[in-house]
Design an enzyme around this catalytic site. Sequence first.
Site, PDB file in Angstrom:
ATOM      1  N   THR A 150      -8.577  22.095  30.556  1.00 16.42           N
ATOM      2  CA  THR A 150      -8.267  22.143  29.128  1.00 16.42           C
ATOM      3  C   THR A 150      -8.585  20.811  28.472  1.00 16.42           C
ATOM      4  O   THR A 150      -8.233  19.756  28.999  1.00 16.42           O
ATOM      5  CB  THR A 150      -6.778  22.473  28.903  1.00 16.42           C
ATOM      6  OG1 THR A 150      -6.478  23.724  29.497  1.00 16.42           O
ATOM      7  CG2 THR A 150      -6.459  22.540  27.425  1.00 16.42           C
ATOM      8  N   THR A 151      -9.229  20.854  27.322  1.00 16.88           N
ATOM      9  CA  THR A 151      -9.500  19.641  26.557  1.00 16.88           C
ATOM     10  C   THR A 151      -8.199  18.924  26.220  1.00 16.88           C
ATOM     11  O   THR A 151      -7.206  19.549  25.849  1.00 16.88           O
ATOM     12  CB  THR A 151     -10.256  19.980  25.259  1.00 16.88           C
ATOM     13  OG1 THR A 151     -11.508  20.582  25.604  1.00 16.88           O
ATOM     14  CG2 THR A 151     -10.509  18.743  24.412  1.00 16.88           C
ATOM     15  N   HIS A 196      13.905  22.784  23.003  1.00 14.71           N
ATOM     16  CA  HIS A 196      14.662  22.843  21.745  1.00 14.71           C
ATOM     17  C   HIS A 196      15.774  21.798  21.694  1.00 14.71           C
ATOM     18  O   HIS A 196      16.690  21.912  20.876  1.00 14.71           O
ATOM     19  CB  HIS A 196      15.229  24.243  21.533  1.00 14.71           C
ATOM     20  CG  HIS A 196      14.169  25.256  21.250  1.00 14.71           C
ATOM     21  ND1 HIS A 196      13.678  25.522  19.995  1.00 14.71           N
ATOM     22  CD2 HIS A 196      13.472  26.068  22.081  1.00 14.71           C
ATOM     23  CE1 HIS A 196      12.741  26.446  20.050  1.00 14.71           C
ATOM     24  NE2 HIS A 196      12.600  26.800  21.317  1.00 14.71           N
ATOM     25  N   LYS A 215       8.085  20.262  18.212  1.00 17.53           N
ATOM     26  CA  LYS A 215       9.279  20.705  17.490  1.00 17.53           C
ATOM     27  C   LYS A 215       9.958  19.488  16.859  1.00 17.53           C
ATOM     28  O   LYS A 215       9.535  19.038  15.807  1.00 17.53           O
ATOM     29  CB  LYS A 215      10.186  21.501  18.432  1.00 17.53           C
ATOM     30  CG  LYS A 215       9.546  22.835  18.830  1.00 17.53           C
ATOM     31  CD  LYS A 215      10.419  23.680  19.680  1.00 17.53           C
ATOM     32  CE  LYS A 215       9.876  25.094  19.864  1.00 17.53           C
ATOM     33  NZ  LYS A 215       8.498  25.205  20.363  1.00 17.53           N
ATOM     34  N   THR A 248       8.634  19.404  24.648  1.00 17.37           N
ATOM     35  CA  THR A 248       7.548  19.636  23.696  1.00 17.37           C
ATOM     36  C   THR A 248       7.438  18.472  22.732  1.00 17.37           C
ATOM     37  O   THR A 248       8.403  17.746  22.484  1.00 17.37           O
ATOM     38  CB  THR A 248       7.787  20.935  22.905  1.00 17.37           C
ATOM     39  OG1 THR A 248       6.654  21.189  22.079  1.00 17.37           O
ATOM     40  CG2 THR A 248       9.017  20.832  22.017  1.00 17.37           C
ATOM     41  N   SER A 277      15.371  32.224  38.329  1.00 15.53           N
ATOM     42  CA  SER A 277      15.098  32.069  36.909  1.00 15.53           C
ATOM     43  C   SER A 277      16.202  32.701  36.072  1.00 15.53           C
ATOM     44  O   SER A 277      16.589  33.854  36.302  1.00 15.53           O
ATOM     45  CB  SER A 277      13.751  32.730  36.579  1.00 15.53           C
ATOM     46  OG  SER A 277      13.432  32.612  35.214  1.00 15.53           O
ATOM     47  N   SER A 301      16.760  29.135  22.359  1.00 13.93           N
ATOM     48  CA  SER A 301      16.407  29.045  20.945  1.00 13.93           C
ATOM     49  C   SER A 301      16.771  30.258  20.116  1.00 13.93           C
ATOM     50  O   SER A 301      16.818  30.178  18.891  1.00 13.93           O
ATOM     51  CB  SER A 301      14.904  28.799  20.808  1.00 13.93           C
ATOM     52  OG  SER A 301      14.165  29.893  21.317  1.00 13.93           O
ATOM     53  N   THR A 334      10.868  39.329  21.448  1.00 13.96           N
ATOM     54  CA  THR A 334      11.442  37.980  21.441  1.00 13.96           C
ATOM     55  C   THR A 334      12.944  38.031  21.678  1.00 13.96           C
ATOM     56  O   THR A 334      13.510  37.153  22.346  1.00 13.96           O
ATOM     57  CB  THR A 334      11.132  37.284  20.106  1.00 13.96           C
ATOM     58  OG1 THR A 334       9.716  37.328  19.876  1.00 13.96           O
ATOM     59  CG2 THR A 334      11.594  35.842  20.127  1.00 13.96           C
ATOM     60  N   ARG A 346       3.667  42.100  13.371  1.00 12.30           N
ATOM     61  CA  ARG A 346       3.901  40.771  12.806  1.00 12.30           C
ATOM     62  C   ARG A 346       2.886  40.450  11.720  1.00 12.30           C
ATOM     63  O   ARG A 346       1.684  40.609  11.920  1.00 12.30           O
ATOM     64  CB  ARG A 346       3.844  39.711  13.907  1.00 12.30           C
ATOM     65  CG  ARG A 346       4.870  39.975  14.997  1.00 12.30           C
ATOM     66  CD  ARG A 346       4.784  38.972  16.113  1.00 12.30           C
ATOM     67  NE  ARG A 346       5.657  39.397  17.208  1.00 12.30           N
ATOM     68  CZ  ARG A 346       6.371  38.578  17.953  1.00 12.30           C
ATOM     69  NH1 ARG A 346       6.333  37.295  17.732  1.00 12.30           N
ATOM     70  NH2 ARG A 346       7.115  39.045  18.921  1.00 12.30           N
TER      71      ARG A 346
END
Length: 416
Positions: free
Chosen positions: A290-291, A230, A261, A258, A150, A202, A376, A37
């Site tokens: 985590t902050t 999505h 997006k 999220t 799943s 997606s 992916t 990539r």
Amino acid sequence: MKSSLQPRLAPTETPFNAYDDVFSGALSRLKAEGRYRVFNDLARKAGQFPLAYSHSAERDVVIWCANDYLGMGQHPVVHAAMHEAITSLGAGAGGTRNISGNHHAMVELEETLSELHGKEASLVFTSGYVANEAALSTLGSLLPDAVIFSDACNHASMIHGVRHSGAEKQIFRHNDVAHLRELLEATDPARPKIIAFESVYSMDGDIGRIGEFCDLAEEFGALTYLDEVHAVGLYGPRGAGVAERDGVMHRVDIIQGTLGKAYGVMGGYIASRRVIVDAVRSYAPGFIFTTSLPPALAAGANASIRYLMESEAERAAHQAKAATLKAMLHEAGVPYLHTDTHIVPVMIGDPNLCKAASDLLLDERGIYVQPINFPTVPRGTERLRITPTPLHTDAMMQHLVESLVAVFERLNIRLG
């Protein structure tokens, strides 16, 4: 007294000293497979989305692969909220929320998310990936002898969450209700169960069978976990996602989404019953250590959600542009997956050709669209994943289609 510590080895005495060779070999394998990539250096132009300057190609380009699906990252309502938050609250969050970072902008954001999804509570994470991994791993580890079912096409973040939970996993064929029923029927009725799936997938742009999965969950006593990453902001009368659009949002136990997006900012979240959210908040390492998101990001996301809860114009324009582009691709014979969503996958089927097409489009045509290769998507299904927005003009779409045809012909990629 002798020290129990062993003497450190000099560099020449290292038991294994070919570290860089191993890493170089791993990278070489990726390059040989056409899967290495390359990140293009882009500078998006504020107020001019989808335009950007590519430092890699040294020219202006049109972005065709952004997940900022509605251009809300450039919206004045979002910018104003973020500027105000920085001016009044400063830049950083101050630390983890457990210690020093539970700022009021975050509290307001979580109240908005709960309202959006009609749930008792919500919890914000630093990204959608972290939200999935932390929530699923925590839920699976807290439920004794749990089984997580799943969908085979679930996102990597969901897969990793299931894996890290330590719970037994059962993978059902993508969107296959009958297969899921078989797996549920073969499982001890007394065992806790979670069915994890997505609304909009997606890469292929298809939609999960939410209502039917909820039917099975109710029949077999399972929790439902729905990834709407999505879809939030894009579907439903208030932008709460496909579950809202289809009238089944109240039947889903845990909704994950999220802020990075359609809402144009950054972060991820879950929304559910208060006790479930509190359990994840109290046990998930990915949240605890985590902050927190800074106030400006929380305020910008909150403004974006509030705006899209009221405005349907962006969603309507988004769907219209996607339909127009699909019609133009069809007319030109460009092969793409026919979907019911805003995702437009242009199929190539070879990693090296996919990368070559992407490079030619960027360097010669001013079009930025990244190649999507394994892992992916499955090998042999490599593609250019195109995401039209309300801000792409008909002229931009015509240029894209003409450019795709020219590049396909030049690379001997089959046109339909």
